[in-house]
Design an enzyme around this catalytic site. Sequence first.
Site, PDB file in Angstrom:
ATOM      1  N   ASP A  46     -24.516 151.213  24.815  1.00  0.00           N
ATOM      2  CA  ASP A  46     -24.579 152.613  24.378  1.00  0.00           C
ATOM      3  C   ASP A  46     -25.603 153.375  25.205  1.00  0.00           C
ATOM      4  O   ASP A  46     -26.777 153.002  25.256  1.00  0.00           O
ATOM      5  CB  ASP A  46     -24.971 152.670  22.906  1.00  0.00           C
ATOM      6  CG  ASP A  46     -25.081 154.094  22.386  1.00  0.00           C
ATOM      7  OD1 ASP A  46     -24.107 154.590  21.808  1.00  0.00           O
ATOM      8  OD2 ASP A  46     -26.160 154.715  22.567  1.00  0.00           O
ATOM      9  N   TYR A  51     -30.097 160.622  28.436  1.00  0.00           N
ATOM     10  CA  TYR A  51     -31.016 159.509  28.664  1.00  0.00           C
ATOM     11  C   TYR A  51     -31.368 159.372  30.145  1.00  0.00           C
ATOM     12  O   TYR A  51     -32.374 158.745  30.491  1.00  0.00           O
ATOM     13  CB  TYR A  51     -30.411 158.174  28.195  1.00  0.00           C
ATOM     14  CG  TYR A  51     -30.090 158.072  26.729  1.00  0.00           C
ATOM     15  CD1 TYR A  51     -30.502 159.054  25.814  1.00  0.00           C
ATOM     16  CD2 TYR A  51     -29.359 156.997  26.234  1.00  0.00           C
ATOM     17  CE1 TYR A  51     -30.187 158.947  24.466  1.00  0.00           C
ATOM     18  CE2 TYR A  51     -29.050 156.888  24.898  1.00  0.00           C
ATOM     19  CZ  TYR A  51     -29.451 157.867  24.011  1.00  0.00           C
ATOM     20  OH  TYR A  51     -29.134 157.756  22.682  1.00  0.00           O
ATOM     21  N   LYS A  76     -22.488 160.012  25.640  1.00  0.00           N
ATOM     22  CA  LYS A  76     -22.488 161.187  24.774  1.00  0.00           C
ATOM     23  C   LYS A  76     -22.665 162.462  25.590  1.00  0.00           C
ATOM     24  O   LYS A  76     -23.349 162.463  26.615  1.00  0.00           O
ATOM     25  CB  LYS A  76     -23.626 161.096  23.744  1.00  0.00           C
ATOM     26  CG  LYS A  76     -23.727 159.748  23.047  1.00  0.00           C
ATOM     27  CD  LYS A  76     -24.984 159.654  22.185  1.00  0.00           C
ATOM     28  CE  LYS A  76     -25.228 158.227  21.728  1.00  0.00           C
ATOM     29  NZ  LYS A  76     -25.814 157.394  22.801  1.00  0.00           N
ATOM     30  N   HIS A 109     -23.333 164.479  20.952  1.00  0.00           N
ATOM     31  CA  HIS A 109     -24.651 163.910  20.686  1.00  0.00           C
ATOM     32  C   HIS A 109     -25.318 164.513  19.448  1.00  0.00           C
ATOM     33  O   HIS A 109     -25.940 163.792  18.657  1.00  0.00           O
ATOM     34  CB  HIS A 109     -25.553 164.096  21.908  1.00  0.00           C
ATOM     35  CG  HIS A 109     -26.630 163.079  22.011  1.00  0.00           C
ATOM     36  ND1 HIS A 109     -27.131 162.636  23.210  1.00  0.00           N
ATOM     37  CD2 HIS A 109     -27.327 162.397  21.075  1.00  0.00           C
ATOM     38  CE1 HIS A 109     -28.068 161.725  23.010  1.00  0.00           C
ATOM     39  NE2 HIS A 109     -28.217 161.573  21.706  1.00  0.00           N
ATOM     40  N   ILE A 229     -27.140 149.179  17.290  1.00  0.00           N
ATOM     41  CA  ILE A 229     -27.400 149.155  18.734  1.00  0.00           C
ATOM     42  C   ILE A 229     -28.908 149.041  18.996  1.00  0.00           C
ATOM     43  O   ILE A 229     -29.525 149.986  19.481  1.00  0.00           O
ATOM     44  CB  ILE A 229     -26.810 150.389  19.444  1.00  0.00           C
ATOM     45  CG1 ILE A 229     -27.164 151.685  18.680  1.00  0.00           C
ATOM     46  CG2 ILE A 229     -25.308 150.250  19.607  1.00  0.00           C
ATOM     47  CD1 ILE A 229     -26.824 152.960  19.449  1.00  0.00           C
ATOM     48  N   LYS A 231     -32.390 148.235  20.851  1.00  0.00           N
ATOM     49  CA  LYS A 231     -32.720 148.290  22.278  1.00  0.00           C
ATOM     50  C   LYS A 231     -34.046 147.614  22.543  1.00  0.00           C
ATOM     51  O   LYS A 231     -34.937 147.573  21.698  1.00  0.00           O
ATOM     52  CB  LYS A 231     -32.729 149.732  22.775  1.00  0.00           C
ATOM     53  CG  LYS A 231     -33.898 150.584  22.286  1.00  0.00           C
ATOM     54  CD  LYS A 231     -34.929 150.794  23.362  1.00  0.00           C
ATOM     55  CE  LYS A 231     -36.017 151.762  22.895  1.00  0.00           C
ATOM     56  NZ  LYS A 231     -37.059 151.980  23.896  1.00  0.00           N
ATOM     57  N   ASN A 241     -32.566 139.703  19.232  1.00  0.00           N
ATOM     58  CA  ASN A 241     -31.764 140.674  18.495  1.00  0.00           C
ATOM     59  C   ASN A 241     -30.277 140.326  18.491  1.00  0.00           C
ATOM     60  O   ASN A 241     -29.520 140.843  17.662  1.00  0.00           O
ATOM     61  CB  ASN A 241     -31.953 142.072  19.078  1.00  0.00           C
ATOM     62  CG  ASN A 241     -33.335 142.634  18.823  1.00  0.00           C
ATOM     63  OD1 ASN A 241     -34.060 142.161  17.944  1.00  0.00           O
ATOM     64  ND2 ASN A 241     -33.714 143.638  19.597  1.00  0.00           N
TER      65      ASN A 241
END
Length: 276
Positions: A46, A51, A76, A109, A229, A231, A241
């Site tokens: 994702d 970003y 997004k 977004h 999701i 990170k 994770n």
Amino acid sequence: MTSVPTITLNNGVRMPQLGFGVFQVPDDQTTAAVAAALEVGYRSIDTAAVYGNEVGVGRALAESGIRRDELFVTTKVWNSDQGYDQTLRAFDASAERLGLDQLDLYLIHWPTPERGRYLDTWRALERLLADGRTRAIGVSNFEPEHLDRLVEASEVVPAVNQVELHPAMTNTAVIAADARHGIATEAWSPLAQGAVLHEASVVEISERHGRTPAQVVLRWHLQQGRIVIPKSVTPSRIAENFDVFGFELTELELDAIDALDRGGRTGPHPAEFNAA
């Protein structure tokens, strides 16, 4: 695909329930982080235009040697690119940066402060879906009122609503609205940026299962049917994770984590977020 369970979206597309997020990961670190995630077994990645790391994601995907049909890639459209024509151009730019002809999921977004602008953006997403440029479309940070308006005015119901959701803010009203419309709920900041990992109940449950607090919280999400999701840029934590499928929380343990809800956001409220 790996052994990660999938969620069947409302258009029949299957999405891995556990994915890897790259929010706030600098582009020059993104390729290594995504490569580490893919090596561990993640297949859902994702990102987002804002970003600034779609190029790094695309490089990792290309260098991985993993077949395209085994990957699930989400990005997004940012607020400043919303609107029908602007969104189509923004999609093309994201796809080029990612090095992909087709995306798996494309999201709005944020609901823009200009009331109704996201409706024009959504029409562009419907066009991209109809043209086969993306396999599914959805939204991010949409509150119940945004969802109701969008569904009433559109032909396609969003497949996913990606929202802030973690034990400190269970976001029950949004979960209920998503369920009412047949929309899958995806949690960003699923660990509250680590803020809930020292809660006594989480630590106690983790010790009982011989797991880490982060694994317990991710398991809490997964057992309640949400997509997550997490990170990290640390290989050991990326692997940690991912290792969340060998144990099961009891109903009492799920309830104990639910009880941590205090409305504690780590990000802005959608009704107050006006960034362009």
